[in-house]
Design a protein around this motif. Structure first.
Motif, PDB file in Angstrom:
ATOM      1  N   LEU A 156       0.818  -1.209   0.000  1.00 44.58           N
ATOM      2  CA  LEU A 156       0.000   0.000   0.000  1.00 44.58           C
ATOM      3  C   LEU A 156       0.851   1.258   0.000  1.00 44.58           C
ATOM      4  O   LEU A 156       0.463   2.286  -0.553  1.00 44.58           O
ATOM      5  CB  LEU A 156      -0.936   0.003   1.213  1.00 44.58           C
TER       6      LEU A 156
ATOM      7  N   LYS B 171      -5.622   1.378  -3.598  1.00 41.68           N
ATOM      8  CA  LYS B 171      -4.577   2.321  -3.966  1.00 41.68           C
ATOM      9  C   LYS B 171      -5.088   3.361  -4.964  1.00 41.68           C
ATOM     10  O   LYS B 171      -4.758   4.550  -4.868  1.00 41.68           O
ATOM     11  CB  LYS B 171      -3.383   1.555  -4.538  1.00 41.68           C
TER      12      LYS B 171
ATOM     13  N   ASP C 132       0.886   3.054   6.427  1.00 41.49           N
ATOM     14  CA  ASP C 132       0.421   1.696   6.703  1.00 41.49           C
ATOM     15  C   ASP C 132       1.467   0.954   7.507  1.00 41.49           C
ATOM     16  O   ASP C 132       2.660   1.067   7.235  1.00 41.49           O
ATOM     17  CB  ASP C 132       0.142   0.967   5.389  1.00 41.49           C
TER      18      ASP C 132
END
Length: 347
Positions: free
Chosen positions: A191, A235, A253
């Protein structure tokens, strides 16, 4: 947040074998089933009762007694927010019910031990819930750490032996495309690594994140996961919302595999595995001082500080993924991805 839940558990068992007198099988040393099917059914029933109690009264302590791990973190925050806004509870609450329950019980040595309950509920239509229950010792209660939701078409085909026991997969040293213990970190790296399926470049992570999305880690993680709503779709969504006329949003993240966030894996008939894992995610929105910020009541209840120019949202995610065996081009696919807000900070 709390629309899905259940839990609490029976104490673990001391198995006895009636030979010439009773012989105790020690769960900390012997390879034994984590519990019997009848005991697993009681754990699930106790969980439903405890979760219904917690959700009806918005009782955070009741949730804490029944849940841990990512599921517990999400539901505890949800109950806390609901209680702040509805201290009298939810008088119109419809109790959660399970039906057609099946239990995936592996043989395990030592602690912690786990099993998976798969059942239909009176929520989510025909989809089935997969709840991972775990406990840390013979006198410790069973608690639900993870929840996955799957339709009949998405439901994995779990491997069982002749005795009907599921096969627990270790977190490292396996023949899988990705080691189960590395999935949380790989997902956070993925991510943070920049573009989604539609292209683009650059890193969307804010300061305070894992910071590992660029370079070798990010490039490797990008080849691990198949496209889907929890991967390329997420994303792309972030990329579209990162810059608006009034706000700039940064993302970060982080992996979490500590304690009751530790992943759990079961073998599937194709030689792969289903893995349950957790992760943590932040989004920091910075906005113009004169920009009107609208927060829903639950978010307000979980927010500390005053959001004058920014607000940071902290979320926990619980994922159920299919991990294929090692082979060229094999990628991890998400079966279930459930996320919830656990806190927020205004500045």
């Amino acid at each position: 947040m709390i629309r899905r839940r259940l839990c609490l558990g029976a104490a673990a068992i001391a198995l006895t074998v009636p030979l010439a007198g009773c012989v105790t099988v020690h769960g900390e040393r012997a390879l034994v089933p984590s519990l019997r099917p009848a005991e697993a059914a009681k754990v699930l029933a106790d969980f439903a009762a405890q979760n219904n109690k917690a959700t009806r009264a918005y009782d955070e302590q009741a949730i804490t007694a029944a849940e841990a791990g990512p599921l517990g973190a999400i539901d505890q925050a949800g109950v806390r927010a609901k209680h702040a806004n509805n201290p009298g509870g939810n008088k119109s609450y419809s109790p959660l019910k399970f039906s057609d329950a099946k239990f995936l019980i592996p043989e395990q040595r030592g602690w912690p031990k786990f099993f998976v309950a798969e059942a239909k509920t009176n929520r989510n239509g025909d989809a089935r819930w997969l709840l991972v229950f775990r406990h840390g010792g013979a006198r410790q209660p069973w608690k639900a750490d993870f929840l996955g939701v799957a339709t009949a078409d998405e439901l994995p085909d779990f491997a069982v032996d002749k005795a009907g026991h599921a096969e627990a997969v270790p977190l490292a040293g396996t023949d899988l495309a990705v080691q189960p213990g590395q999935l949380s970190a790989q997902y956070a790296n993925y991510l943070d690594s920049g573009a989604g399926a539609s292209g683009g470049s650059g890193k969307s992570g804010a300061s305070g994140g894992s910071g590992s999305g660029s370079g070798k880690n990010g490039a490797a993680a990008a080849g691990v996961f198949a496209d889907g709503p929890a991967t390329s779709g997420l994303k792309d969504s972030r990329a579209k919302s990162a810059h608006t006329a009034s706000t700039v949003t940064q993302y970060a993240d982080q992996a979490d595999v500590a304690g009751d966030f530790a992943p759990v894996a079961l073998r599937t008939t194709d030689g792969g595995a289903v893995v349950f894992f957790g992760s943590r995610h932040q989004s920091r929105a910075t906005f113009r001082a004169d920009h009107p910020l609208t927060l829903d009541d639950d978010t307000k209840a979980l927010t500390s500080g005053t959001p004058k120019t920014s607000i940071t949202l902290y979320r926990v995610a619980q994922s159920m993924v299919r991990v294929p065996p090692k082979k060229a081009g094999a990628k991890v696919t998400f079966v279930s991805y459930l996320t919830g807000l656990v806190s927020a900070k205004g500045e």
